[in-house]
Design a protein around this motif. Structure first.
Motif: not given
Lengths: 303, 243
Positions: B1, B3, B47, B86, B210, B212
């Motif tokens: 991952m 950002e 998000r 992300l 989240c 993730f």
């Protein structure tokens, strides 16, 4: 050079920033993104005696200044934690970690605490008496001074580690509960856990969360947390771990001025996974701005 | 991952409520079709997770439906605007399992991630058949694009205004396939589960905190233990799903 170190119950922290329980897993997801040894520490996902799946989904609802979660203490149980997770955690995190422990009975708190007694990478026990998402345990122990004191005394007998009681804001007077925990042998107080909250889907006319309500966290609860930390600081002599909506270096400083020795970052980790290292990097500059040379000097400065 | 900051190159309506956004930025964290991105939006705390339709070295395409205030905000964004994403979330589909003649079944806004998958399957020499399900003719999107890839495309509409009348499962009748991949609403999954033959993969949707794997907000039980839709999914093998 400013000094950002602090300490908690005799254990030195390189900086006051910790990942908060329930938003930081067991460190693994964040260790993929950055070196988590940069943190002061973190409090890992709350553990119970037996594995728990937690509540039905949806477990998450958005709010204007935060979110509601109703995870319900999903965790693999203390045996898997000790046998599998803690050995892995030692490889990625080389500092004392905070163990968030939970129970549905005094006996469960005792057994979980006892199971962690020999674990040398656990620096503190954070005894959660404030989870709003489970019935028959969790918050029901944290909304009565008597019950919170009983849990504290019971865990005290099982553990030589510093024990920090994590309190609920969903009470009439948090200072009474903090004082009862102190008298029963607590070494510190963590506050605040999430506030009870609910969202309703206007189209379906039903609560968004399957469990109907959950715990509200995020920037919206920050002033509530500051106020409660401020009052508890005046009520007890043991250190305070502050949390609730922290998302910047300024927030860390504000919470420390209210009386926190160190500060946990919770919901902000979920929307910005790099928020903790960013806050740590921002601290020296923020300290210069407010004429702070040594961060630990401002603990309780607002009193 | 990772950002990273992406720039909107194009954001156009495909139907009344479905939009296509092309973004330019670092896509190096994407490795499989069916992965998703999590987009930070001004004024929103959480998000917004959106599956990737297709991606290249420096760009990715999102096709999203306006279902709430977040996607509504996205729908009016102009080219040039920068977004914090992300990237590379989720496990994605496994194209290696496809066999020679895979079946791809998409329902509504579940269709986009199948496009990137279809492209990859064709590139490796498979001959996919694609079933696209919609409520009505005016909601149809991506039909031509799948055909242009060289896939055999069957469209089903619930009201019969275009293609096969009925659900995707009505279009599945008499088809033989080596493996199936599907993304769409849960009722469609249950109908497919009752009808499908052999192995396949389902891509699930859930409200996420989240995206993730940190918050346990989107957990589900599987035959192989508890999984997080965001991190261990969103794609699950047919054999592990508990219905």
């Amino acid at each position: 050079m400013v000094d950002i170190s602090t300490s908690l119950c005799g254990i030195k922290l390189d900086n006051p920033v910790m990942g908060a329980s329930g938003t930081f897993g067991y460190g693994e997801e964040f260790a993929e993104l950055y070196d988590i040894n940069k943190l002061g520490s973190f409090s890992f996902k709350g553990i119970t005696e037996e594995p728990r799946f937690g509540n039905a989904t949806p477990r998450i609802a958005e709010c204007p200044a935060g979110m509601i979660n109703s995870v319900g203490l999903q965790n693999p149980g203390v045996k898997v934690l000790v046998d599998e997770i803690l050995p892995e955690m030692k490889k990625i995190f080389h500092k004392p970690v905070m163990a968030n422990i939970n129970g549905f009975s005094i006996g469960e708190y005792e057994r979980v605490a006892a199971s962690l007694e020999g674990q040398d990478n656990i620096g503190w026990l954070e005894v959660n008496v404030s989870c709003p998402n489970v019935h028959g345990g969790g918050m029901s122990f944290g909304t009565s001074a008597k019950a919170a004191a009983e849990v504290t005394a019971a865990v005290r007998k099982q553990s030589t580690k510093p024990i920090i009681i994590k309190l609920s804001p969903n009470v009439t007077d948090i200072t009474e509960i903090a004082k009862a925990c102190e008298a029963a042998g607590a070494d510190g107080i963590s506050l605040i856990n999430t506030m009870l909250g609910m969202r309703i889907n206007l189209k379906s006319r039903r609560p968004v969360i399957a469990n109907k309500s959950g715990g509200y966290s995020g920037p919206g609860i920050f002033p509530v947390a500051v106020s409660m930390i401020y009052r508890v600081y005046e009520a007890v002599n043991i250190p305070i771990v502050g949390m609730g909506g922290v998302s910047s270096a300024d927030d860390v400083i504000e919470m420390m001025m209210a009386g926190a020795r160190c500060v946990q970052v919770g919901a902000a980790n979920l929307t910005d996974p790099f928020i903790c290292p960013k806050i740590i990097d921002d601290l020296p500059k923020a300290m210069e701005k407010y004429n702070i040379e040594k961060l630990a000097d401002i603990i309780g400065a607002a009193h | 991952m990772t950002e990273s900051i992406f720039t909107i190159k194009e954001n156009v309506a495909l139907t009344d409520s479905v939009y296509k956004m092309t973004l330019e930025g670092d896509t190096s964290a994407l490795s499989k079709p069916g992965q998703f991105v999590n987009i930070k939006l001004e004024g929103k705390f959480l998000r917004r997770p959106i599956s990737v339709c297709e991606y290249g070295e420096n760009s990715l395409v999102l096709i999203y439906k306006v279902v709430g205030s977040g996607t509504e905000d996205m729908s009016v964004m102009q080219a040039g605007k920068k977004l914090n994403l992300l990237v590379g979330l989720g496990n994605g589909f496994n194209p290696d399992k496809s066999g020679d003649a895979p079946l791809l079944i998409g329902g509504g806004v579940g269709i986009p991630p199948l496009y990137g998958l279809c492209k990859e399957l064709i590139a490796k020499g498979a001959k996919p058949t694609v079933i696209l399900g919609f409520n009505t003719k005016s909601e149809i999107f991506l039909e031509k694009e799948f055909e242009n890839l060289g896939a055999k495309v069957i469209v089903a509409t619930a009201d019969g205004s275009y293609g096969v009348k009925g659900f995707v499962t009505d279009a599945m009748a008499d088809l033989t396939y080596s493996f199936f991949y599907t993304c769409g609403p849960l009722p469609m999954f249950k109908a497919i589960e009752a009808k499908a033959v052999g192995s396949g993969q389902y891509s699930f949707e859930e409200r996420m905190g989240c995206g993730f794997g940190a918050c346990m907000g989107c957990s589900c039980k599987t035959k192989y233990g508890d999984k997080r839709i965001c991190k261990d999914g969103p794609v699950l093998d047919r054999e592990e799903v508990i219905w």
